[in-house]
Scaffold this motif. Sequence first.
Motif, short mmCIF file in Angstrom:
data_model
loop_
_atom_site.label_atom_id
_atom_site.label_comp_id
_atom_site.label_asym_id
_atom_site.label_seq_id
_atom_site.Cartn_x
_atom_site.Cartn_y
_atom_site.Cartn_z
N LYS A 108 -0.23 11.39 -4.11
CA LYS A 108 -1.44 11.27 -3.30
C LYS A 108 -2.61 10.74 -4.11
O LYS A 108 -3.56 10.19 -3.54
CB LYS A 108 -1.80 12.64 -2.70
N ARG B 59 -10.27 -0.15 -1.55
CA ARG B 59 -9.91 -1.18 -0.58
C ARG B 59 -11.10 -1.99 -0.07
O ARG B 59 -11.05 -3.22 -0.03
CB ARG B 59 -9.17 -0.53 0.61
N ALA C 95 -7.48 3.86 -1.37
CA ALA C 95 -8.42 3.93 -0.25
C ALA C 95 -9.85 3.65 -0.69
O ALA C 95 -10.60 2.94 -0.02
CB ALA C 95 -8.32 5.31 0.41
N SER D 38 -5.14 -0.94 6.63
CA SER D 38 -4.97 -0.32 5.31
C SER D 38 -5.29 1.16 5.35
O SER D 38 -4.56 2.00 4.82
CB SER D 38 -5.86 -1.02 4.28
N VAL E 29 -2.82 7.08 -3.58
CA VAL E 29 -3.23 6.78 -2.21
C VAL E 29 -4.75 6.85 -2.09
O VAL E 29 -5.39 5.95 -1.51
CB VAL E 29 -2.56 7.74 -1.22
N LEU F 73 0.81 -1.22 0.00
CA LEU F 73 0.00 0.00 0.00
C LEU F 73 0.84 1.27 0.00
O LEU F 73 0.37 2.33 -0.43
CB LEU F 73 -0.93 0.01 1.22
N SER F 74 2.08 1.18 0.46
CA SER F 74 2.88 2.41 0.62
C SER F 74 4.04 2.54 -0.36
O SER F 74 4.54 3.65 -0.57
CB SER F 74 3.42 2.49 2.05
N LEU G 239 -2.78 4.32 4.63
CA LEU G 239 -3.08 5.31 3.60
C LEU G 239 -3.29 6.70 4.20
O LEU G 239 -2.89 7.71 3.61
CB LEU G 239 -4.31 4.86 2.81
#
Length: 372
Positions: free
Chosen positions: A73, A83, A80, A167, A76, A63-64, A171
């Motif tokens: 971003k 997910r 989100a 998660s 990200v 995720l990162s 995020l």
Amino acid sequence: MTTRFGYDLRENHLDGLRGWAAIFVLVSHLRPLLPENFKIPRIFFADGMLAVSIFFVLSGYVLSIGFYRNTSKRRVIDLAVRRYPRLAIPVLFSCLLTYALLNLNAFYNIEAAKITGNKDWLPVFFHFTTSITEVFRYSLYEIFIDPLATPSFNPVLWTMSFELAGSFIVLGILLLCGKNKYAQLTVPAIFLAVATIYESHFSGFAYGMIIAQLTAKSHSNWNKGRIVNTLLIVALTLALYVASKRELADNALLLPVCAAICVFCIHFCQVLRSFFSMKISTWLGALSFPIYLTHILVLFSISSWFIVKANEFNISPEITATSTILISVFCSTLVAIAFKPIESTAIKLSRKISKTILYARSSNPLEKVNDA
């Protein structure tokens, strides 16, 4: 695989590691189905809790890593939005499968428990009546907020609340830190410290973030020497040994550390990367979530039925145990293959939902979200 943001998301060796971890969970849940004199020792390939901790570390990493490589971003926010449907749709269908098996009286785990002598786990599940409404409520809501939600339609789903919340924490931290290098270093460290103090599974996600940072910042050739690769293999071996010797009460503290060491060593060791990038490993990686979601249903239905029938025909415990292992692995893999299109559909649908919510009104989708 290249995303619409222009960078690669897949790392084959980590997919392979996820696949083997799913197999380890399967093997660990096989243990209660075997006679007392035929137990599989709790070493790494039969350690389901270590495998789950590895899942959490991998989630934090995956995720990162894109953000640490590109500080985007946009991705990200995209992750989100995607997910929940990406997790919830396969979870729902696994519970619908449980519902079907319940109505067909296809679970034999209680009868099998009487034969194997397991009293504390095997006979606990799948002896309740339910409704389709309860299936949807449990699958889409309850299990994501309460890991102990009852009745349990699938014992492995206790991880989903940690997976979803972990998660969003990861995020959220990425969005909070932005391009601030100091914040990128300190906030994940604070997250790790707090999670460790409270002995939380969330520490695995924090370790994953730290490994992602090291990956994004590391020199490309530092780990190509024979000595470094040997040291990484030794460290992996020690982590697996320590994990196998732990007491259950120490799981929350020790397991995330051992799992993080495993992921770190496999990720950076060229020899281990090669093994976990092999076709069999990546094939298992593609099936990892379907295996994880469906193997309990196989064990408590087909495998337990076989144990009952073997006992009726007075087949020796040794032959029964060996056959149970082979049948369980084969049938779990077969069911996972059949389940894979559901996961693939969930991934595609989650991407469409994200695109609709975040980018539908923009002629240039990538400009819809501020990347500052």
